[in-house]
Design a protein around this motif. Structure first.
Motif, PDB file in Angstrom:
ATOM      1  N   ARG A   1      23.818  41.867   1.025  1.00  0.00           N
ATOM      2  CA  ARG A   1      24.034  40.771  -0.163  1.00  0.00           C
ATOM      3  C   ARG A   1      22.911  39.826   0.195  1.00  0.00           C
ATOM      4  N   LEU A   2      21.698  40.353  -0.478  1.00  0.00           N
ATOM      5  CA  LEU A   2      20.290  39.650  -0.214  1.00  0.00           C
ATOM      6  C   LEU A   2      20.368  38.050  -0.854  1.00  0.00           C
ATOM      7  N   GLN A   3      20.929  38.057  -1.842  1.00  0.00           N
ATOM      8  CA  GLN A   3      21.167  36.467  -2.627  1.00  0.00           C
ATOM      9  C   GLN A   3      21.699  35.551  -1.569  1.00  0.00           C
ATOM     10  N   GLU A   4      23.074  36.030  -0.834  1.00  0.00           N
ATOM     11  CA  GLU A   4      23.548  35.382  -0.017  1.00  0.00           C
ATOM     12  C   GLU A   4      22.735  35.044   1.323  1.00  0.00           C
ATOM     13  N   VAL A   5      21.867  35.880   1.669  1.00  0.00           N
ATOM     14  CA  VAL A   5      20.946  35.989   2.855  1.00  0.00           C
ATOM     15  C   VAL A   5      19.914  34.816   2.356  1.00  0.00           C
ATOM     16  N   ASN A   6      19.567  34.717   1.235  1.00  0.00           N
ATOM     17  CA  ASN A   6      18.654  33.679   0.737  1.00  0.00           C
ATOM     18  C   ASN A   6      19.214  32.384   0.807  1.00  0.00           C
ATOM     19  N   ALA A   7      20.348  32.179   0.224  1.00  0.00           N
ATOM     20  CA  ALA A   7      21.190  31.041   0.268  1.00  0.00           C
ATOM     21  C   ALA A   7      21.629  30.745   1.685  1.00  0.00           C
ATOM     22  N   VAL A   8      21.842  31.368   2.602  1.00  0.00           N
ATOM     23  CA  VAL A   8      22.246  30.864   4.033  1.00  0.00           C
ATOM     24  C   VAL A   8      20.883  30.359   4.562  1.00  0.00           C
ATOM     25  N   VAL A   9      19.629  31.163   4.449  1.00  0.00           N
ATOM     26  CA  VAL A   9      18.692  30.840   5.004  1.00  0.00           C
ATOM     27  C   VAL A   9      18.050  29.316   4.280  1.00  0.00           C
TER      28      VAL A   9
END
Length: 186
Positions: free
Chosen positions: A26-34
Protein backbone atom coordinates in the motif's frame (compact mmCIF):
# COMPACT_ATOMS: atom_id res chain seq x y z
CA UNK A 1 19.46 11.32 24.11
CA UNK A 2 17.18 13.35 26.31
CA UNK A 3 15.68 15.15 23.32
CA UNK A 4 14.08 11.89 22.24
CA UNK A 5 11.61 12.43 25.08
CA UNK A 6 10.13 15.15 22.87
CA UNK A 7 9.39 12.53 20.19
CA UNK A 8 6.40 11.28 22.21
CA UNK A 9 6.56 7.71 20.89
CA UNK A 10 6.16 8.88 17.31
CA UNK A 11 9.18 7.02 15.86
CA UNK A 12 7.80 3.61 16.85
CA UNK A 13 4.34 4.50 15.54
CA UNK A 14 5.79 5.61 12.23
CA UNK A 15 7.95 2.47 11.93
CA UNK A 16 4.99 0.19 12.63
CA UNK A 17 2.67 1.92 10.17
CA UNK A 18 5.29 2.15 7.46
CA UNK A 19 6.33 -1.50 7.79
CA UNK A 20 2.71 -2.67 7.76
CA UNK A 21 1.71 -0.62 4.70
CA UNK A 22 4.91 -1.48 2.83
CA UNK A 23 4.45 -5.22 3.46
CA UNK A 24 0.90 -4.94 2.09
CA UNK A 25 2.08 -3.03 -0.98
CA UNK A 26 0.00 0.00 0.00
CA UNK A 27 2.49 2.58 -1.28
CA UNK A 28 0.07 5.52 -1.16
CA UNK A 29 -0.41 4.92 2.56
CA UNK A 30 3.38 4.60 2.99
CA UNK A 31 3.74 8.04 1.43
CA UNK A 32 0.97 9.44 3.61
CA UNK A 33 2.46 8.20 6.89
CA UNK A 34 5.98 9.31 5.95
CA UNK A 35 4.63 12.74 5.05
CA UNK A 36 2.67 12.91 8.32
CA UNK A 37 5.72 11.75 10.27
CA UNK A 38 7.95 14.30 8.59
CA UNK A 39 5.50 17.10 9.40
CA UNK A 40 5.16 15.95 13.01
CA UNK A 41 8.92 15.64 13.47
CA UNK A 42 9.53 19.03 11.89
CA UNK A 43 6.99 20.59 14.24
CA UNK A 44 8.47 18.81 17.26
CA UNK A 45 11.95 19.85 16.14
CA UNK A 46 10.85 23.47 15.90
CA UNK A 47 9.33 23.35 19.38
CA UNK A 48 12.40 21.63 20.85
CA UNK A 49 14.75 24.06 19.10
CA UNK A 50 12.82 27.13 20.27
CA UNK A 51 12.68 25.75 23.82
CA UNK A 52 16.40 25.02 23.89
CA UNK A 53 17.23 28.41 22.39
CA UNK A 54 14.99 30.22 24.90
CA UNK A 55 16.51 28.22 27.76
CA UNK A 56 20.00 29.01 26.53
CA UNK A 57 19.28 32.72 26.21
CA UNK A 58 17.47 33.16 29.51
CA UNK A 59 18.00 30.54 32.21
CA UNK A 60 21.01 28.42 31.26
CA UNK A 61 23.78 30.81 32.38
CA UNK A 62 22.09 31.48 35.73
CA UNK A 63 21.07 27.93 36.58
CA UNK A 64 24.56 26.58 36.00
CA UNK A 65 26.39 29.60 37.47
CA UNK A 66 28.42 30.17 34.32
CA UNK A 67 31.13 32.79 34.85
CA UNK A 68 30.44 36.06 33.00
CA UNK A 69 33.42 35.62 30.67
CA UNK A 70 31.99 32.28 29.46
CA UNK A 71 28.34 33.27 29.04
CA UNK A 72 28.71 34.19 25.35
CA UNK A 73 30.22 30.77 24.57
CA UNK A 74 27.56 28.98 26.60
CA UNK A 75 24.75 30.83 24.83
CA UNK A 76 26.35 30.15 21.43
CA UNK A 77 26.66 26.46 22.30
CA UNK A 78 23.00 26.23 23.36
CA UNK A 79 22.00 27.96 20.13
CA UNK A 80 23.96 25.37 18.15
CA UNK A 81 22.35 22.55 20.16
CA UNK A 82 18.94 24.05 19.35
CA UNK A 83 19.88 24.10 15.66
CA UNK A 84 21.02 20.49 15.90
CA UNK A 85 17.64 19.51 17.37
CA UNK A 86 15.85 21.30 14.54
CA UNK A 87 17.90 19.29 12.02
CA UNK A 88 17.83 15.93 13.83
CA UNK A 89 14.09 15.74 14.47
CA UNK A 90 13.02 15.69 10.79
CA UNK A 91 15.83 13.20 10.22
CA UNK A 92 14.04 10.85 12.61
CA UNK A 93 11.29 10.43 10.00
CA UNK A 94 13.82 9.11 7.50
CA UNK A 95 15.47 6.96 10.13
CA UNK A 96 12.02 5.45 10.70
CA UNK A 97 11.80 4.70 6.97
CA UNK A 98 14.98 2.63 7.14
CA UNK A 99 13.82 0.95 10.33
CA UNK A 100 10.41 0.19 8.81
CA UNK A 101 12.18 -1.39 5.84
CA UNK A 102 14.26 -3.37 8.36
CA UNK A 103 17.56 -1.91 7.17
CA UNK A 104 19.15 -1.97 10.60
CA UNK A 105 22.50 -2.64 8.96
CA UNK A 106 22.47 0.76 7.28
CA UNK A 107 21.28 2.49 10.44
CA UNK A 108 24.06 0.87 12.47
CA UNK A 109 26.67 1.76 9.84
CA UNK A 110 25.48 5.35 9.70
CA UNK A 111 25.49 5.59 13.50
CA UNK A 112 29.01 4.14 13.62
CA UNK A 113 30.26 6.59 10.99
CA UNK A 114 28.70 9.53 12.82
CA UNK A 115 30.22 8.43 16.14
CA UNK A 116 33.67 7.93 14.62
CA UNK A 117 33.48 11.27 12.82
CA UNK A 118 32.50 12.99 16.06
CA UNK A 119 35.29 11.28 18.01
CA UNK A 120 37.90 12.22 15.41
CA UNK A 121 36.58 15.76 15.03
CA UNK A 122 36.33 16.30 18.78
CA UNK A 123 39.86 15.00 19.33
CA UNK A 124 41.16 17.35 16.64
CA UNK A 125 39.23 20.35 17.98
CA UNK A 126 40.14 19.73 21.61
CA UNK A 127 43.74 18.96 20.69
CA UNK A 128 44.05 22.25 18.83
CA UNK A 129 42.29 24.18 21.61
CA UNK A 130 39.40 25.36 19.42
CA UNK A 131 36.90 25.73 22.25
CA UNK A 132 33.51 24.35 23.13
CA UNK A 133 31.62 26.29 20.44
CA UNK A 134 33.61 24.46 17.75
CA UNK A 135 32.26 21.18 19.15
CA UNK A 136 28.74 22.56 18.73
CA UNK A 137 29.52 23.44 15.11
CA UNK A 138 30.83 19.90 14.60
CA UNK A 139 27.57 18.48 15.97
CA UNK A 140 25.51 20.62 13.59
CA UNK A 141 27.63 19.64 10.58
CA UNK A 142 27.32 15.95 11.48
CA UNK A 143 23.55 16.35 11.91
CA UNK A 144 23.24 17.89 8.45
CA UNK A 145 25.33 15.08 6.93
CA UNK A 146 23.42 12.39 8.83
CA UNK A 147 20.01 13.73 7.79
CA UNK A 148 21.16 14.13 4.18
CA UNK A 149 22.33 10.51 4.06
CA UNK A 150 19.09 9.31 5.70
CA UNK A 151 17.02 11.16 3.07
CA UNK A 152 19.16 9.76 0.22
CA UNK A 153 18.96 6.20 1.56
CA UNK A 154 15.20 6.46 2.11
CA UNK A 155 14.64 7.65 -1.43
CA UNK A 156 16.94 4.97 -2.86
CA UNK A 157 15.41 2.08 -0.88
CA UNK A 158 11.86 3.28 -1.37
CA UNK A 159 11.77 4.71 -4.91
CA UNK A 160 8.00 5.15 -4.70
CA UNK A 161 8.42 7.61 -1.81
CA UNK A 162 6.61 10.86 -2.57
CA UNK A 163 5.65 13.62 -0.21
CA UNK A 164 2.01 14.49 -0.28
CA UNK A 165 0.64 18.02 -0.21
CA UNK A 166 -1.56 17.47 2.76
CA UNK A 167 -1.96 14.96 5.50
CA UNK A 168 -5.10 12.92 5.71
CA UNK A 169 -6.94 12.99 9.01
CA UNK A 170 -6.97 9.18 9.19
CA UNK A 171 -3.15 8.92 9.29
CA UNK A 172 -2.87 11.73 11.85
CA UNK A 173 -5.41 10.15 14.21
CA UNK A 174 -3.96 6.66 13.79
CA UNK A 175 -0.36 7.76 14.37
CA UNK A 176 -1.25 10.07 17.25
CA UNK A 177 -3.18 7.31 18.99
CA UNK A 178 -0.42 4.76 18.53
CA UNK A 179 2.24 7.32 19.44
CA UNK A 180 0.48 8.21 22.70
CA UNK A 181 0.08 4.56 23.62
CA UNK A 182 3.73 3.79 22.94
CA UNK A 183 4.90 6.92 24.77
CA UNK A 184 3.09 5.94 27.95
CA UNK A 185 4.13 2.29 27.71
CA UNK A 186 7.79 3.26 27.68
Amino acid sequence: GYLSLFSLGLPAALVKSLAEYHAQGRLQEVNAVVTAGLLFFTGLGAIAAMSLWWFGMTAFPNIFNIPPEMVASAVALMTLIALQAFIDFPGMAFSAVLEGLQRYDLLALLDLCRSLAFAAGAALLVGTDRGVVSLGVLLVVLSVLNTTVLVALSRRLLPSLRFERGVRRQEVVEMASMSATLFFLR
